[in-house]
Design an enzyme around this catalytic site. Structure first.
Site, PDB file in Angstrom:
ATOM      1  N   ASP A 282       0.816  -1.210   0.000  1.00 21.89           N
ATOM      2  CA  ASP A 282       0.000   0.000   0.000  1.00 21.89           C
ATOM      3  C   ASP A 282       0.854   1.266   0.000  1.00 21.89           C
ATOM      4  OD1 ASP A 282      -2.136  -1.733   0.151  1.00 21.89           O
ATOM      5  OD2 ASP A 282      -3.223  -0.506   1.588  1.00 21.89           O
TER       6      ASP A 282
ATOM      7  N   SER B 214      -5.025   5.092   5.545  1.00 26.39           N
ATOM      8  CA  SER B 214      -4.006   4.162   6.014  1.00 26.39           C
ATOM      9  C   SER B 214      -4.115   4.027   7.520  1.00 26.39           C
ATOM     10  CB  SER B 214      -2.615   4.695   5.651  1.00 26.39           C
ATOM     11  OG  SER B 214      -1.623   4.064   6.419  1.00 26.39           O
TER      12      SER B 214
END
Length: 555
Positions: free
Chosen positions: A78, A474
């Site tokens: 990510d 996140s």
């Protein structure tokens, strides 16, 4: 054994011949066939050390009397996918991974699985697959990265690299210092150092009982991690012999245990999506009344105190958390102090209470439940006219002075538009950045907004401006950031109707998110709203057409 379907009887002569071509001996033909689903990749820092762990698992399986077969599944980092179109593929990859594991395991009639994972979407994808296939399974998460260090300053990927960009652009550090931080922030293999999504899901996997003790927090480069991998290989053969399957372990009680631990530690908001999706994967065995829903998070968030506070909302990393007792110490506190937390059995074949009986705990890192960091949970659900079906916020990452925030809307129809405004100093104190059309359908793929949130903090606006989105964050995000807004803009949610200068109020104490506009104005705006059309083709186009909303796990 399930593998008898490919190796027993005269009719399976061709099958045995093909298996012998892979190196299976006649002696091992009658052993349990165990798949090792490895997400090894040279592209993902959390996964680069998995070749060694594959060997340890394989040794354990053969020592236990099984026959091991390694096969691969995809993995997305990510951090590398962040801030561009590649992030659209991150959340969809969760379901792709589940499909890959299911396909290989069912096509080859495996008796058991060891799922070697680490990063954000890989672990939940593997847990979804485990619940679907329901053959004996153990998860091995590869472990966290070592802490970075530069000039005697402890570093993490978020504070050392992402937030450093804002500090540099704000004139707080030089370009030379920025390059030093870039080089020193990620010093080893492993998942990024804080309680971001990867480590949150590793911890919750251990809480649910799908990993062996200490697996979540033992460093990726440690000998302890290698031993855990070997023991997992040994244990999976025992689980096959006892026919102990994931649906014996993953159920409503163990998922609620995971939610409680998540709230107590202040994990990533992405865990909401993943726990709901895992719950959906076991629903064939569960009545509708007993299914996990956003209401479970809502109910438990009113009861659970946060007694662990890690990076990014504190300076304590996973390395220090492990030394302080890790998940065992957390479980011991929860068993002792939270009536809703159940004493359950997992892949270790022992109840939690027996495993944690003599658990060590450093109270400087893992507070007693009676002396929490805060009586508020680490995570919360906000509702209101902007999010009637729910939105999420990481309360532990919000400064207490900002629990009530009212500001003027600055709407953007993509992350890129918002980033341009931030980079050109067009966002001011008192603004509420609105990033829309980034939901599961609208993105498509529900991108994470770590780049804008990190830049906001780096520029010194972390307590002075807010950000709301139908996208995700996140696990490393901190500040006044609300995500997973449902309905999303692409489905006609009110977030699509927000105009520049509208007043928005975020009230964490009341769990509310409100657009301070009268109903008639909203109705007039709705009449002029242009229908949203999905333009994506291929994998993302198919995902956008079939995905559910975030409040149901983006399944």
């Amino acid at each position: 054994m399930k593998s008898d379907n490919i190796k027993q009887g005269i009719a399976k002569t061709p099958h045995r011949s093909l298996l012998m071509a892979t190196g299976v001996s006649k002696r091992n033909m009658n052993s349990p066939f165990i798949g090792i689903a490895s997400s090894f990749s040279d592209l993902v820092p959390g996964h680069i050390g998995m070749r060694d762990l594959e060997r340890q698992i394989e040794k354990g399986i053969h020592s236990g009397g099984g026959q091991a077969f390694i096969f691969g599944v995809p993995a997305v980092c990510d951090g590398i996918a962040m801030g561009h179109s590649g992030m659209r593929y991150s959340l969809p990859s969760r379901d792709l991974i589940a499909d890959c594991v299911e396909t290989v395991a069912e096509a080859h009639q495996l008796d058991g699985l060891v799922l070697l994972s680490n990063c954000d979407k890989i672990t939940p994808g593997m847990l979804i697959a485990a619940a679907r296939i329901n053959i004996p399974t153990i998860i091995v998460t590869a472990g966290p990265m070592l802490d970075g260090e530069s000039r005697c300053e402890k570093l993490s990927m978020i504070k050392g690299a992402f937030e450093a960009i804002g500090k540099y652009r704000n004139g707080e550090i030089t370009k030379e210092r920025l390059l030093e931080l870039e080089e020193a922030s990620c010093p080893s293999a492993g998942a990024c150092q804080g309680l971001y999504t990867a480590n949150t899901m590793a911890c919750l996997t251990e809480v649910m009982g799908m990993s062996l003790p200490h697996c979540a927090t033992a460093a990726a480069v440690s000998s302890e991690k290698r031993r855990i991998a070997f023991e997992s290989g040994m244990q999976i053969v025992e689980l096959v012999r006892q026919n102990k399957c994931p649906k014996d372990i993953i159920n409503r009680d163990s998922l609620r245990n995971a939610i409680i631990a998540d709230l107590a530690m202040g994990g990533s908001t992405n865990s909401f999506l993943h726990i709901l999706a895992i719950g959906n994967a076991i629903q064939s065995e569960t009545s509708t009344k007993e299914q996990i829903s956003l209401n479970d998070f809502d109910e438990l968030s009113e009861k659970i105190h946060q007694f662990v506070k890690l990076e990014p909302s504190n300076d304590i990393t996973m390395t220090e958390f492990h030394k302080a007792g890790g998940i065992n110490a957390v479980l011991k506190e929860l068993l002792k102090s939270v009536p809703e937390f159940k004493d359950l059995e997992g892949v270790s074949l022992e109840k939690t209470s027996k495993i944690v009986k003599n658990a060590y705990s450093d109270s400087r890192v893992i507070h007693p439940y009676s002396e929490p960091f805060t009586t508020k949970p680490g995570l919360g659900i906000l509702r209101g006219n902007i999010a009637p079906e729910g939105s999420v916020i990481k309360i532990s990452a919000v400064d207490k002075s900002c629990y009530e925030f009212e500001g003027a809307a600055r709407p953007f129809n993509s992350e890129e538009e918002a980033m341009e405004a931030l980079e050109n100093d067009k966002i001011n104190a008192g603004d509420v950045i609105v990033i829309r059309y980034e939901g599961p359908k609208g993105g498509p793929g529900m991108r994470e907004m770590l780049a804008p949130t990190s830049l906001l903090v780096g520029k010194g606006l972390g307590t002075k401006a807010a950000l709301i989105t139908d996208g995700r964050f996140s696990g490393g995000t901190r500040g006044i950031c609300v995500g997973h807004i449902c309905p999303e803009a692409a489905c006609g949610g009110i977030i699509a109707l927000i105009e520049n200068g509208d007043k928005i109020k975020i009230d964490i104490n009341k769990r509310s998110l409100e657009l301070l506009i009268d109903e008639k104005t909203l109705e007039d705006r709705r009449k002029n709203l242009k229908p949203f059309k999905i333009k994506s083709k291929g994998f993302l186009g198919r995902y956008a057409r079939t995905v559910s909303d975030a409040s149901h796990g983006a399944i």
